[in-house]
Scaffold this active site. Structure first.
Site, PDB file in Angstrom:
ATOM      1  N   SER A  52       3.317  -2.619  -0.116  1.00 35.88           N
ATOM      2  CA  SER A  52       4.061  -2.031   0.999  1.00 35.88           C
ATOM      3  C   SER A  52       3.901  -0.511   1.053  1.00 35.88           C
ATOM      4  O   SER A  52       3.040   0.008   1.751  1.00 35.88           O
ATOM      5  CB  SER A  52       5.532  -2.420   0.902  1.00 35.88           C
ATOM      6  OG  SER A  52       6.236  -1.962   2.037  1.00 35.88           O
ATOM      7  N   ARG A  53       4.729   0.215   0.307  1.00 33.55           N
ATOM      8  CA  ARG A  53       4.653   1.676   0.259  1.00 33.55           C
ATOM      9  C   ARG A  53       4.841   2.123  -1.184  1.00 33.55           C
ATOM     10  O   ARG A  53       5.700   1.618  -1.907  1.00 33.55           O
ATOM     11  CB  ARG A  53       5.720   2.310   1.156  1.00 33.55           C
ATOM     12  CG  ARG A  53       5.428   2.232   2.647  1.00 33.55           C
ATOM     13  CD  ARG A  53       4.209   3.095   3.014  1.00 33.55           C
ATOM     14  NE  ARG A  53       3.948   3.102   4.449  1.00 33.55           N
ATOM     15  CZ  ARG A  53       3.120   2.272   5.062  1.00 33.55           C
ATOM     16  NH1 ARG A  53       2.497   1.323   4.368  1.00 33.55           N
ATOM     17  NH2 ARG A  53       2.912   2.365   6.371  1.00 33.55           N
ATOM     18  N   ASP A  59      -1.265  -2.007  -4.545  1.00 33.63           N
ATOM     19  CA  ASP A  59      -2.221  -1.630  -3.497  1.00 33.63           C
ATOM     20  C   ASP A  59      -1.820  -0.289  -2.900  1.00 33.63           C
ATOM     21  O   ASP A  59      -2.548   0.269  -2.089  1.00 33.63           O
ATOM     22  CB  ASP A  59      -2.274  -2.701  -2.406  1.00 33.63           C
ATOM     23  CG  ASP A  59      -3.363  -2.405  -1.385  1.00 33.63           C
ATOM     24  OD1 ASP A  59      -4.513  -2.167  -1.810  1.00 33.63           O
ATOM     25  OD2 ASP A  59      -3.077  -2.406  -0.172  1.00 33.63           O
ATOM     26  N   GLU A  62      -0.556   8.617  -3.518  1.00 34.14           N
ATOM     27  CA  GLU A  62      -1.861   8.221  -2.989  1.00 34.14           C
ATOM     28  C   GLU A  62      -2.447   9.166  -1.943  1.00 34.14           C
ATOM     29  O   GLU A  62      -3.658   9.176  -1.733  1.00 34.14           O
ATOM     30  CB  GLU A  62      -1.786   6.826  -2.391  1.00 34.14           C
ATOM     31  CG  GLU A  62      -0.996   6.729  -1.099  1.00 34.14           C
ATOM     32  CD  GLU A  62      -1.017   5.312  -0.517  1.00 34.14           C
ATOM     33  OE1 GLU A  62      -1.533   5.166   0.607  1.00 34.14           O
ATOM     34  OE2 GLU A  62      -0.527   4.381  -1.170  1.00 34.14           O
ATOM     35  N   HIS A 108      -5.046   0.772  -1.253  1.00 39.84           N
ATOM     36  CA  HIS A 108      -4.359   0.548   0.027  1.00 39.84           C
ATOM     37  C   HIS A 108      -5.288  -0.158   1.023  1.00 39.84           C
ATOM     38  O   HIS A 108      -5.540   0.323   2.124  1.00 39.84           O
ATOM     39  CB  HIS A 108      -3.867   1.883   0.611  1.00 39.84           C
ATOM     40  CG  HIS A 108      -2.682   1.711   1.513  1.00 39.84           C
ATOM     41  ND1 HIS A 108      -1.713   2.686   1.666  1.00 39.84           N
ATOM     42  CD2 HIS A 108      -2.297   0.695   2.328  1.00 39.84           C
ATOM     43  CE1 HIS A 108      -0.794   2.279   2.521  1.00 39.84           C
ATOM     44  NE2 HIS A 108      -1.144   1.072   2.936  1.00 39.84           N
TER      45      HIS A 108
END
Length: 350
Positions: free
Chosen positions: A237-238, A262, A267, A299
């Site tokens: 998600s975040r 991910d 990031e 991501h």
């Protein structure tokens, strides 16, 4: 009019110049300018002359940037994503900017990737792949767990969370969920409970909620301590949902059994670009990569043909609504108007 696209990659250009997009471009006389780098206070001058900017998850849309964009003549901000935690919505409303996102694009793409991460880490397929390439066919260290019958906790049951639950239900898993807004669709696959019960009962916990002030670092020292020993945590998600130092500590004391990411809270300085020829000075990220039971991706959960097509089409539809001064279904802030309390823009619903 001119549209400035930031954080543009080759695939963005491909899908934003599709037949449908080209038809709109020709009809409205739109000139698209692509910039490979992110939007920031330093790069705002490159938007001069544009009426709209098109941005992605790691672009800076804080108040100073929005004010600079407005001063240069920009009147619309088009998000090529669902999340909008990088936008200062109060500033956008004050400036009368049009802001719209793409709230739903192939939720199955992200859900399927979360499952892929679970099975990769659980069954050690990434390690087996590398071993076999070196002629090592030993199974030692590759032991996994059968998903059937395991309890899976889903934090956030919007479109992606429900899609993930549907898949895990197919594996024969027991589903628990935590969400401030219950979704009847999820109830076909599992039951709602409080966060503490979910964490203490689940063998796998997958995060599918957006990043808000309330959810930032929802996974921290205290919540990690409540997780079942040996459980796996997944986040597609975040990055800001997880306090990185806390998960490192939980991994070191062998309480957290595995971590599949991910997204990562730091990031923005790294993801979507090639840093293989440079020294990466993010110590926390580099520490995570040293654990054999941690899987980090860049991501890419959204990255399917179907999702990119839907993102491009949604972005173009939002732009068309802005150009024709129509009420936009996916507007977060309508130009020179109030913030729209769209029901599915409530953070937990994304």
């Amino acid at each position: 009019m001119q549209l400035a696209v930031f954080s543009a990659k080759p695939y963005d250009k491909t899908y934003l110049t599709s037949a449908r997009a080209a038809e709109l471009d020709n009809a409205a006389g739109i000139e698209i300018i692509y910039h490979e780098f992110a939007l920031s206070l330093d790069t705002v001058p490159l938007a001069k002359g544009a009426s709209a900017v098109c941005v992605f998850v790691n672009d800076d849309l804080g108040a100073p940037v929005l004010e600079s964009l407005h001063a240069s003549g920009v009147r619309a901000v088009l998000l090529r994503c669902a999340g909008y935690n990088n936008v200062d919505m109060a500033a956008a409303q004050r400036l009368g900017l049009f802001v719209a996102n793409v709230p739903s694009y192939s939720p199955e793409a992200v859900a399927e990737f979360a499952v892929a991460q679970i099975q990769t880490l659980n069954r050690n397929t990434h390690r087996a792949y590398n071993r076999v390439r070196e002629g090592n066919f030993s199974l030692q260290g590759l032991l996994g767990r059968t998903l059937h019958g395991k309890t899976v906790g889903v934090v956030g049951t919007g479109r992606i969370g429900v899609a993930f639950a549907r898949i895990m239900h197919g594996f024969g898993c027991r589903l628990l969920a935590y969400d401030l807004f219950e979704n009847d669709e999820f109830k076909k696959y599992g039951a709602y409970t409080d966060l503490d019960t979910l964490l203490s009962s689940s063998d796998f916990v997958s995060l599918h909620c957006p990043l808000t002030n309330e959810t930032r670092h929802i996974i921290n020292d205290a919540t990690l301590a409540k997780m079942k020993k040996g459980a796996m945590l997944v986040n597609t998600s975040r990055g800001g949902l997880i306090k990185t130092k806390a998960v490192i500590a939980a991994l070191k004391r062998k309480h957290l059994g595995g971590l599949a990411l991910d997204v990562y809270e730091g990031e923005s300085a790294l993801f979507y670009n090639d840093h293989s020829g440079h020294i990466i000075d993010d110590d926390e990220l580099m520490r995570l990569t040293t654990f054999h039971n941690v899987l980090v991706c860049g991501h890419q959960a959204f990255f399917t043909e179907e999702a990119l097509r839907e993102i491009a089409d949604g972005t173009i539809r939002n732009l068309s609504d802005f150009l024709h001064r129509r009420q936009c279904k996916f507007a977060l802030v309508q130009e020179a108007g109030p913030t729209l309390a769209r029901k599915d823009s409530v953070p937990i619903r994304i």
